[in-house]
Design a protein around this motif. Sequence first.
Motif, PDB file in Angstrom:
ATOM      1  N   SER A  93       8.950  36.542  26.927  1.00  0.00           N
ATOM      2  CA  SER A  93       9.032  35.260  27.620  1.00  0.00           C
ATOM      3  C   SER A  93       9.841  34.283  26.783  1.00  0.00           C
ATOM      4  CB  SER A  93       7.636  34.699  27.892  1.00  0.00           C
ATOM      5  OG  SER A  93       6.956  34.442  26.678  1.00  0.00           O
ATOM      6  N   GLY A  94      10.474  33.338  27.465  1.00  0.00           N
ATOM      7  CA  GLY A  94      11.240  32.342  26.745  1.00  0.00           C
ATOM      8  C   GLY A  94      12.186  31.562  27.641  1.00  0.00           C
ATOM      9  N   VAL A  95      13.081  30.860  26.988  1.00  0.00           N
ATOM     10  CA  VAL A  95      14.121  30.066  27.641  1.00  0.00           C
ATOM     11  C   VAL A  95      15.451  30.726  27.333  1.00  0.00           C
ATOM     12  CG1 VAL A  95      15.242  27.802  27.697  1.00  0.00           C
ATOM     13  CG2 VAL A  95      12.765  27.953  27.477  1.00  0.00           C
ATOM     14  N   TYR A  96      16.314  30.820  28.351  1.00  0.00           N
ATOM     15  CA  TYR A  96      17.614  31.473  28.157  1.00  0.00           C
ATOM     16  C   TYR A  96      18.746  30.523  28.526  1.00  0.00           C
ATOM     17  CZ  TYR A  96      17.085  32.346  33.167  1.00  0.00           C
ATOM     18  OH  TYR A  96      16.893  32.195  34.515  1.00  0.00           O
ATOM     19  N   PHE A  97      19.914  30.811  27.974  1.00  0.00           N
ATOM     20  CA  PHE A  97      21.086  29.949  28.107  1.00  0.00           C
ATOM     21  C   PHE A  97      22.292  30.794  28.499  1.00  0.00           C
ATOM     22  CE2 PHE A  97      18.159  28.528  24.911  1.00  0.00           C
ATOM     23  CZ  PHE A  97      18.024  27.171  25.116  1.00  0.00           C
ATOM     24  N   GLY A  98      23.037  30.352  29.488  1.00  0.00           N
ATOM     25  CA  GLY A  98      24.309  30.972  29.855  1.00  0.00           C
ATOM     26  C   GLY A  98      25.444  30.106  29.317  1.00  0.00           C
ATOM     27  N   TRP A  99      26.476  30.757  28.804  1.00  0.00           N
ATOM     28  CA  TRP A  99      27.582  30.032  28.152  1.00  0.00           C
ATOM     29  C   TRP A  99      28.928  30.441  28.735  1.00  0.00           C
ATOM     30  CZ3 TRP A  99      26.278  26.595  24.266  1.00  0.00           C
ATOM     31  CH2 TRP A  99      24.986  26.692  23.758  1.00  0.00           C
ATOM     32  N   ARG A 100      29.826  29.490  28.833  1.00  0.00           N
ATOM     33  CA  ARG A 100      31.241  29.739  29.134  1.00  0.00           C
ATOM     34  C   ARG A 100      32.022  28.996  28.059  1.00  0.00           C
ATOM     35  NH1 ARG A 100      31.222  32.474  33.639  1.00  0.00           N
ATOM     36  NH2 ARG A 100      29.929  31.850  35.389  1.00  0.00           N
ATOM     37  N   ASP A 101      32.820  29.739  27.335  1.00  0.00           N
ATOM     38  CA  ASP A 101      33.499  29.205  26.153  1.00  0.00           C
ATOM     39  C   ASP A 101      32.416  28.674  25.212  1.00  0.00           C
ATOM     40  OD1 ASP A 101      36.059  29.875  27.205  1.00  0.00           O
ATOM     41  OD2 ASP A 101      35.965  28.071  28.443  1.00  0.00           O
ATOM     42  N   ASP A 102      32.465  27.439  24.804  1.00  0.00           N
ATOM     43  CA  ASP A 102      31.440  26.875  23.924  1.00  0.00           C
ATOM     44  C   ASP A 102      30.509  25.925  24.659  1.00  0.00           C
ATOM     45  OD1 ASP A 102      32.367  28.216  21.685  1.00  0.00           O
ATOM     46  OD2 ASP A 102      33.796  26.642  21.184  1.00  0.00           O
TER      47      ASP A 102
END
Length: 87
Positions: A21-30
């Motif tokens: 379980s947790g928090v997730y992050f999607g990235w494009r470039d920086d």
Amino acid sequence: MPTIPVPTTLSCELAQLPAFSGVYFGWRDDLCTYVGKSTNVPQRMISHEKIDRSQMVSWIELPACEIGHAECFYIWLLQPLDNRSNA
């Protein structure tokens, strides 16, 4: 101040990870473009419509009881484009 995990993994590599379980992050470039939460982060990121398989991702493992508040905090802090209601 909480840390923001840098993108380190392609989303296509997530199937190799165990459930957590947790928090997730999607990235494009920086730029962080999406913040989400799940009790099974790898599976959720794989199936997510706003994170494609070539996108870089990162996450923070947290107890399930903390993910709601953490998600709200990181959305407030990073203001990712894909979390906006008109995105």
